[in-house]
Motif scaffolding. Structure first.
Motif, PDB file in Angstrom:
ATOM      1  N   LEU A   1       0.686  -1.535  -0.546  1.00 50.90           N
ATOM      2  CA  LEU A   1      -0.287  -0.003  -0.516  1.00 50.90           C
ATOM      3  C   LEU A   1       1.341   1.305   0.085  1.00 50.90           C
ATOM      4  O   LEU A   1       0.623   2.231  -0.574  1.00 50.90           O
ATOM      5  CB  LEU A   1      -0.909  -0.073   1.000  1.00 50.90           C
ATOM      6  CG  LEU A   1      -1.694  -0.969   1.050  1.00 50.90           C
ATOM      7  CD1 LEU A   1      -2.856  -0.733   2.355  1.00 50.90           C
ATOM      8  CD2 LEU A   1      -3.029  -1.082   0.081  1.00 50.90           C
TER       9      LEU A   1
ATOM     10  N   ALA B   1       1.527   1.527  -3.518  1.00 49.42           N
ATOM     11  CA  ALA B   1       0.754   2.501  -3.744  1.00 49.42           C
ATOM     12  C   ALA B   1       0.956   3.816  -3.989  1.00 49.42           C
ATOM     13  O   ALA B   1       0.110   5.102  -4.752  1.00 49.42           O
ATOM     14  CB  ALA B   1      -0.098   1.317  -4.114  1.00 49.42           C
TER      15      ALA B   1
ATOM     16  N   TYR C   1      -2.180  -1.310  -6.069  1.00 50.36           N
ATOM     17  CA  TYR C   1      -3.781  -1.570  -5.826  1.00 50.36           C
ATOM     18  C   TYR C   1      -4.347  -1.972  -6.132  1.00 50.36           C
ATOM     19  O   TYR C   1      -4.173  -3.136  -5.403  1.00 50.36           O
ATOM     20  CB  TYR C   1      -4.390  -0.130  -5.802  1.00 50.36           C
ATOM     21  CG  TYR C   1      -4.061   1.219  -5.240  1.00 50.36           C
ATOM     22  CD1 TYR C   1      -4.180   1.195  -3.866  1.00 50.36           C
ATOM     23  CD2 TYR C   1      -4.764   2.830  -5.473  1.00 50.36           C
ATOM     24  CE1 TYR C   1      -3.812   1.664  -2.341  1.00 50.36           C
ATOM     25  CE2 TYR C   1      -3.697   3.042  -4.740  1.00 50.36           C
ATOM     26  CZ  TYR C   1      -4.106   3.104  -3.708  1.00 50.36           C
ATOM     27  OH  TYR C   1      -3.531   3.764  -2.408  1.00 50.36           O
TER      28      TYR C   1
ATOM     29  N   GLU D   1      -7.950   1.165  -0.865  1.00 49.86           N
ATOM     30  CA  GLU D   1      -7.918   1.942  -2.950  1.00 49.86           C
ATOM     31  C   GLU D   1      -8.556   2.853  -2.920  1.00 49.86           C
ATOM     32  O   GLU D   1      -9.038   3.355  -3.908  1.00 49.86           O
ATOM     33  CB  GLU D   1      -8.427   0.480  -3.203  1.00 49.86           C
ATOM     34  CG  GLU D   1      -8.593   0.420  -4.641  1.00 49.86           C
ATOM     35  CD  GLU D   1      -8.481  -1.228  -5.207  1.00 49.86           C
ATOM     36  OE1 GLU D   1      -8.566  -0.745  -6.853  1.00 49.86           O
ATOM     37  OE2 GLU D   1      -8.713  -2.308  -4.964  1.00 49.86           O
TER      38      GLU D   1
END
Length: 504
Positions: free
Chosen positions: A411, A414, A430, A447
């Motif tokens: 994460l 991302a 994601y 997300e």
């Protein structure tokens, strides 16, 4: 001993020992096998299953033509969780005696347990010919039918099992598993709850219920079942903690605190158990009171528990208190015994808005252990804040390469891609996170937050609806409701029906 003679008593002793050795050596092999079998029986009765297996191995080495000995070896190995060895022993018994019911049923059960359903069927068929009402055979046959999704056969077998053994829960559990596999978990719950009224101390039945309630996210069911399981497993802190939550939810704070006190007395040295207790306080007391209680416990605990408590306090948003709890461990140089405390303190310093101190601490940790995953993540966040996107991404990717289960690193990568302006790469990461961690509500939440930030409300709602459809639990329903409060997407109208179906 030249010029001296051995004492007569010594000659007698040596003679006695020699005769004893000769006597043992001269015993028939079957008699020596019997003696080893007796030793094995004693060890098995004392639950020393490994020793029982060793003794029976000696017995069958001396006499390999008696099915009984092979069966006992199989039982001891199975009790020791040496399943392949148990199957081999049962097969030897079956080879010697092809109509041996115990060997057939045990081989069928082991094959089902190992997912070898065609192999299981080869044992089930002769077993049920020899003993049509054999409980293990019927259950194994039901498990095979369930695995092959032959639900009509499962239903027939469940009915037969209840007829053969109405006092047992096996038939009801089999039918419940069938309904659950068909997507009707609510009916499965009703079947088991009805049976539990007649069999309230059946731990297997209650554990099946617990699994179903967890799957459905029915918190009241989880808690009520935990209260029933707690006295059956008095030394298992999982059920005690769930029962404490149940009593707290019912307003019986005194009973909840009594359970918590007992758990602390028995398991106060376990970081995982003490973390669960800290979370209980966090969820059931004012923040300041909870943090104070957690800190008090931490100060009186061994280092591993202290670090676990500090992590909980940081999760409550109090980095200053986290640093105070960690200070006795971080005042000494980094070593394998305190590196986690030093690393957590770097995270706390970053959360406290002290990036220079956090950088100094994380550099110190990485000088000691250059691959420390938490330190790399903290350094990646520090680099991200300074817009050093490439370096931050490198740190996150090192953690991901070393540990594919680290969702935080995925994460973070991302987020790095998004903040550097590359939303296509962010979307790809994601998507990877969603595939790697399909059941992680934190991943779904991250997300969806990114999609909402990109003004992609329809996609965000679709993600929330898909997660809800796959999980049907309280966390999924909450995420869906929160997402739909921020968008008027069409997916919200369809998902509302899933919420209504999932709420009880």
């Amino acid at each position: 001993m030249s010029g001296r003679t051995r004492p007569p008593r010594l000659f007698a002793t040596l003679a006695t020992m020699s005769l004893a050795l000769v006597a043992v050596a001269c015993k028939p092999a079957t008699q020596r096998a019997d003696e080893y079998e007796t030793l094995s029986d004693r060890a098995f009765a004392g639950k020393d299953y490994r020793h029982a297996a060793d003794m029976m191995k000696e017995a069958v080495a001396l006499d390999d033509s008696t099915p009984r000995r092979w069966l006992k070896l199989g039982r001891a190995r199975e009790a020791s969780q040496i399943y392949s060895g148990a199957a081999a022993a049962y097969q030897q018994a079956l080879d010697l005696q092809p109509d041996n019911v115990e060997a057939l049923q045990n081989l069928a059960v082991l094959a089902v347990r190992g997912g070898e359903y065609d192999t299981a069927q080869r044992y089930i068929e002769p077993l049920l010919l020899l003993d049509p009402d054999n409980q293990a055979g019927l259950l194994s046959s039901g498990a095979v039918a369930l695995a092959k999704r032959n639900f009509a056969e499962v239903d027939r077998l469940a009915t037969r099992i209840v007829e053969v053994a109405p006092q047992r829960a096996d038939g009801y559990v089999l039918r419940a598993r069938m309904h659950d596999m068909q997507g009707d978990s609510e009916t499965a719950v009703r079947i088991l709850e009805a049976r539990a009224k007649d069999d309230p101390t059946n731990s297997d039945l209650l554990m099946q219920l617990m699994a179903l309630y967890r799957k459905l996210g029915q918190r009241d069911g989880i808690r009520a079942t935990a209260i029933r399981l707690m006295p059956l497993f008095p030394d298992d802190p999982r059920y005690a903690m769930e029962a404490a939550r149940a009593y707290q939810a019912r307003g019986d704070t005194k009973r909840a605190q009594e359970i918590i006190a007992r758990v602390r007395t028995k398991h106060g040295g376990s970081p995982s158990v003490m973390t669960a207790i800290a979370e209980f306080w966090r969820n059931n007391a004012p923040p300041a009171l909870a943090a104070g209680e957690i800190a008090k416990v931490a100060e009186a605990s061994r280092p591993a528990v202290r670090v676990a408590m500090a992590r909980t306090i940081l999760g409550m948003g109090d980095p200053a208190a986290t640093l105070r709890v960690l200070e006795p461990l971080t005042r000494t140089p980094i070593a394998p015994t305190n590196i986690e405390a030093h690393t957590l303190s770097a995270r706390a310093l970053l959360a406290a808005g002290r990036p220079d101190a956090a950088q100094a601490k994380v550099d110190e940790v990485l000088a000691f252990d250059g691959s420390n995953p938490e330190a790399l993540i903290v350094r990646a966040r520090l680099r991200l804040n300074r817009k050093l996107y490439r370096e931050a991404a490198n740190d996150a990717q090192v953690v991901m390469a070393d540990d594919e289960t680290n969702s935080e690193a995925t994460l973070l990568l991302a987020e790095i891609r998004s903040r550097e302006g590359n939303q296509v790469l962010a979307a790809n990461v994601y998507g990877t996170a969603r595939q790697k961690f399909p059941d992680d509500v934190g991943v779904a939440r991250a997300e969806i937050a990114w999609l909402l930030g990109q003004k992609r409300g329809e996609e965000a709602a679709q993600r929330a609806a898909s997660f809800l459809q796959a999980h049907r639990n309280a966390s999924a329903r909450q995420l869906f409701s929160e997402t739909c409060a921020q968008t008027k997407a069409a997916a919200c109208r369809a998902g509302a029906q899933a919420i209504a179906a999932g709420d009880n």
